[in-house]
Scaffold this motif. Structure first.
Motif, PDB file in Angstrom:
ATOM      1  N   LEU A   1      55.700  46.737  30.104  1.00 17.98           N
ATOM      2  CA  LEU A   1      56.536  45.720  30.559  1.00 17.98           C
ATOM      3  C   LEU A   1      56.409  45.373  32.080  1.00 17.98           C
ATOM      4  O   LEU A   1      56.250  44.569  32.587  1.00 17.98           O
ATOM      5  N   LEU A   2      56.611  46.672  32.791  1.00 17.53           N
ATOM      6  CA  LEU A   2      56.855  46.869  34.097  1.00 17.53           C
ATOM      7  C   LEU A   2      55.392  46.430  34.784  1.00 17.53           C
ATOM      8  O   LEU A   2      55.253  45.897  35.732  1.00 17.53           O
ATOM      9  N   TRP A   3      54.403  47.117  34.107  1.00 20.53           N
ATOM     10  CA  TRP A   3      52.920  46.772  34.464  1.00 20.53           C
ATOM     11  C   TRP A   3      52.606  45.251  34.701  1.00 20.53           C
ATOM     12  O   TRP A   3      52.090  44.661  35.323  1.00 20.53           O
ATOM     13  N   SER A   4      52.970  44.791  33.389  1.00 18.51           N
ATOM     14  CA  SER A   4      52.710  43.227  33.245  1.00 18.51           C
ATOM     15  C   SER A   4      53.327  42.337  34.367  1.00 18.51           C
ATOM     16  O   SER A   4      52.847  41.352  34.918  1.00 18.51           O
ATOM     17  N   VAL A   5      54.940  42.775  34.350  1.00 16.97           N
ATOM     18  CA  VAL A   5      55.578  42.134  35.661  1.00 16.97           C
ATOM     19  C   VAL A   5      54.840  42.310  36.935  1.00 16.97           C
ATOM     20  O   VAL A   5      54.650  41.401  37.634  1.00 16.97           O
ATOM     21  N   GLY A   6      54.436  43.470  37.116  1.00 15.56           N
ATOM     22  CA  GLY A   6      53.996  43.794  38.248  1.00 15.56           C
ATOM     23  C   GLY A   6      52.525  42.854  38.605  1.00 15.56           C
ATOM     24  O   GLY A   6      52.245  42.425  39.845  1.00 15.56           O
ATOM     25  N   VAL A   7      51.769  43.016  37.749  1.00  7.50           N
ATOM     26  CA  VAL A   7      50.463  42.302  37.841  1.00  7.50           C
ATOM     27  C   VAL A   7      50.619  40.766  38.125  1.00  7.50           C
ATOM     28  O   VAL A   7      50.046  40.030  39.137  1.00  7.50           O
ATOM     29  N   ILE A   8      51.687  39.964  37.240  1.00  7.33           N
ATOM     30  CA  ILE A   8      51.913  38.644  37.511  1.00  7.33           C
ATOM     31  C   ILE A   8      52.707  38.415  38.785  1.00  7.33           C
ATOM     32  O   ILE A   8      52.242  37.376  39.662  1.00  7.33           O
ATOM     33  N   SER A   9      53.406  39.259  39.100  1.00  8.09           N
ATOM     34  CA  SER A   9      54.033  39.095  40.592  1.00  8.09           C
ATOM     35  C   SER A   9      53.336  38.912  41.647  1.00  8.09           C
ATOM     36  O   SER A   9      53.128  38.563  42.415  1.00  8.09           O
ATOM     37  N   SER A  10      52.107  40.060  41.604  1.00 11.00           N
ATOM     38  CA  SER A  10      51.357  40.326  42.765  1.00 11.00           C
ATOM     39  C   SER A  10      50.172  39.230  42.593  1.00 11.00           C
ATOM     40  O   SER A  10      50.086  38.588  43.915  1.00 11.00           O
ATOM     41  N   ASN A  11      49.814  38.766  41.339  1.00 12.38           N
ATOM     42  CA  ASN A  11      48.883  37.806  41.609  1.00 12.38           C
ATOM     43  C   ASN A  11      49.488  36.421  41.959  1.00 12.38           C
ATOM     44  O   ASN A  11      48.835  35.635  42.712  1.00 12.38           O
ATOM     45  N   ASN A  12      50.757  36.398  41.667  1.00 14.89           N
ATOM     46  CA  ASN A  12      51.493  35.169  42.109  1.00 14.89           C
ATOM     47  C   ASN A  12      51.505  34.808  43.704  1.00 14.89           C
ATOM     48  O   ASN A  12      51.493  33.974  44.181  1.00 14.89           O
ATOM     49  N   LEU A  13      51.607  36.205  44.365  1.00 20.44           N
ATOM     50  CA  LEU A  13      51.667  36.247  45.878  1.00 20.44           C
ATOM     51  C   LEU A  13      50.298  35.954  46.167  1.00 20.44           C
ATOM     52  O   LEU A  13      50.230  35.244  47.239  1.00 20.44           O
ATOM     53  N   LEU A  14      49.348  36.410  45.704  1.00 16.67           N
ATOM     54  CA  LEU A  14      47.942  36.230  46.219  1.00 16.67           C
ATOM     55  C   LEU A  14      47.711  34.733  45.955  1.00 16.67           C
ATOM     56  O   LEU A  14      46.844  34.376  46.935  1.00 16.67           O
ATOM     57  N   ILE A  15      47.937  33.977  45.010  1.00 17.49           N
ATOM     58  CA  ILE A  15      47.497  32.775  44.908  1.00 17.49           C
ATOM     59  C   ILE A  15      48.085  31.563  45.797  1.00 17.49           C
ATOM     60  O   ILE A  15      47.621  30.519  45.935  1.00 17.49           O
ATOM     61  N   HIS A  16      49.098  32.387  46.397  1.00 17.42           N
ATOM     62  CA  HIS A  16      49.908  31.645  47.408  1.00 17.42           C
ATOM     63  C   HIS A  16      49.475  32.265  49.020  1.00 17.42           C
ATOM     64  O   HIS A  16      50.417  31.894  50.021  1.00 17.42           O
ATOM     65  N   THR A  17      48.508  32.896  49.096  1.00 19.95           N
ATOM     66  CA  THR A  17      48.094  33.303  50.368  1.00 19.95           C
ATOM     67  C   THR A  17      46.726  32.763  50.870  1.00 19.95           C
ATOM     68  O   THR A  17      45.810  32.716  50.609  1.00 19.95           O
ATOM     69  N   PRO A  18      47.099  31.722  51.977  1.00 15.95           N
ATOM     70  CA  PRO A  18      45.982  30.916  52.604  1.00 15.95           C
ATOM     71  C   PRO A  18      44.532  31.513  52.878  1.00 15.95           C
ATOM     72  O   PRO A  18      43.559  30.918  52.577  1.00 15.95           O
ATOM     73  N   TRP A  19      44.621  32.574  53.452  1.00 15.40           N
ATOM     74  CA  TRP A  19      43.472  33.194  53.911  1.00 15.40           C
ATOM     75  C   TRP A  19      42.500  33.714  52.702  1.00 15.40           C
ATOM     76  O   TRP A  19      41.251  34.120  53.078  1.00 15.40           O
ATOM     77  N   LEU A  20      43.252  33.803  51.630  1.00 11.22           N
ATOM     78  CA  LEU A  20      42.364  34.194  50.206  1.00 11.22           C
ATOM     79  C   LEU A  20      41.536  32.810  49.679  1.00 11.22           C
ATOM     80  O   LEU A  20      40.790  33.163  48.772  1.00 11.22           O
ATOM     81  N   HIS A  21      42.001  31.909  50.171  1.00 13.02           N
ATOM     82  CA  HIS A  21      41.321  30.138  49.647  1.00 13.02           C
ATOM     83  C   HIS A  21      40.002  30.332  49.467  1.00 13.02           C
ATOM     84  O   HIS A  21      39.324  30.371  48.259  1.00 13.02           O
ATOM     85  N   ASP A  22      39.211  30.427  50.469  1.00 13.94           N
ATOM     86  CA  ASP A  22      37.537  30.646  50.326  1.00 13.94           C
ATOM     87  C   ASP A  22      37.104  31.639  49.568  1.00 13.94           C
ATOM     88  O   ASP A  22      36.289  31.537  48.914  1.00 13.94           O
ATOM     89  N   ILE A  23      37.744  32.693  49.861  1.00 13.16           N
ATOM     90  CA  ILE A  23      37.218  34.176  49.323  1.00 13.16           C
ATOM     91  C   ILE A  23      37.372  34.144  47.659  1.00 13.16           C
ATOM     92  O   ILE A  23      36.511  34.277  46.980  1.00 13.16           O
ATOM     93  N   SER A  24      38.644  33.424  47.330  1.00 14.24           N
ATOM     94  CA  SER A  24      38.875  33.440  45.741  1.00 14.24           C
ATOM     95  C   SER A  24      38.058  32.436  45.186  1.00 14.24           C
ATOM     96  O   SER A  24      37.572  32.666  43.938  1.00 14.24           O
ATOM     97  N   GLU A  25      37.426  31.261  45.855  1.00 12.84           N
ATOM     98  CA  GLU A  25      36.638  30.283  45.193  1.00 12.84           C
ATOM     99  C   GLU A  25      35.358  31.026  45.040  1.00 12.84           C
ATOM    100  O   GLU A  25      34.634  30.585  44.106  1.00 12.84           O
ATOM    101  N   LYS A  26      34.640  31.933  46.049  1.00  6.46           N
ATOM    102  CA  LYS A  26      33.397  32.329  45.836  1.00  6.46           C
ATOM    103  C   LYS A  26      33.532  33.835  44.895  1.00  6.46           C
ATOM    104  O   LYS A  26      32.465  33.752  44.171  1.00  6.46           O
ATOM    105  N   VAL A  27      34.629  34.358  44.788  1.00  2.00           N
ATOM    106  CA  VAL A  27      34.647  35.767  44.068  1.00  2.00           C
ATOM    107  C   VAL A  27      35.097  35.612  42.613  1.00  2.00           C
ATOM    108  O   VAL A  27      34.300  36.199  41.982  1.00  2.00           O
ATOM    109  N   LEU A  28      36.236  35.150  42.366  1.00  2.00           N
ATOM    110  CA  LEU A  28      36.820  35.143  41.175  1.00  2.00           C
ATOM    111  C   LEU A  28      36.046  34.123  40.049  1.00  2.00           C
ATOM    112  O   LEU A  28      35.737  33.248  40.217  1.00  2.00           O
ATOM    113  N   PRO A  29      36.002  34.686  38.741  1.00  4.20           N
ATOM    114  CA  PRO A  29      35.375  33.999  37.816  1.00  4.20           C
ATOM    115  C   PRO A  29      36.154  32.940  37.292  1.00  4.20           C
ATOM    116  O   PRO A  29      37.412  33.077  37.537  1.00  4.20           O
ATOM    117  N   ASP A  30      35.737  32.037  36.734  1.00  3.47           N
ATOM    118  CA  ASP A  30      36.351  30.766  36.403  1.00  3.47           C
ATOM    119  C   ASP A  30      37.830  31.028  35.547  1.00  3.47           C
ATOM    120  O   ASP A  30      38.776  30.246  35.364  1.00  3.47           O
TER     121      ASP A  30
END
Length: 128
Positions: A48-77
């Motif tokens: 439970l703690l790990w799942s909350v941690g992963v979701i919370s971390s990813n939530n911060l990452l998808i709201h981080t502007p400088w990751l916009h272009d990198i995420s589009e190129k690197v992350l699978p669909d």
């Protein structure tokens, strides 16, 4: 309930926008699914703690502007990228899934398969 979060448009998104939600939204939309899933699956405290941690971390990452272009190129669909989520903030009509697996992609695939299967089963769309 989610209106305040969407006051953060692409030109104003910062990682803290991830946490710009009401207490009721946080409990209903974020924690209830995780805790319910953990209870149903019989997951332990660390799972439970790990799942909350992963979701919370990813939530911060998808709201981080400088990751916009990198995420589009690197992350699978299959994953929600910063680029997809920023598109959601701009239009509010697509990319509803956040912050990990792209549910919209799954729904689209299933929808397309069902649409191809229906004529084979004798169902046809009505002409308007």
């Amino acid at each position: 309930m989610h209106k305040f979060h969407h006051k953060f448009t692409c030109d104003k998104i910062v990682p803290m926008a991830a946490n710009a939600v009401s207490v009721s939204e946080y409990l209903l939309a974020y924690m209830l699914p995780i805790v319910s899933g953990a209870v149903i699956a019989g997951a332990g405290r660390y799972s439970l703690l790990w799942s909350v941690g992963v979701i919370s971390s990813n939530n911060l990452l998808i709201h981080t502007p400088w990751l916009h272009d990198i995420s589009e190129k690197v992350l699978p669909d299959i994953f929600v990228s910063t680029a997809k989520h920023f598109d959601h903030h701009n239009r509010l009509t697509k990319h509803y899934a956040a912050p990990t697996v792209d549910i919209d992609l799954f729904v689209s695939i299933v929808h397309n398969k069902v649409n191809k299967l229906m004529p084979l089963l004798g169902y046809h769309a009505k002409q308007i």
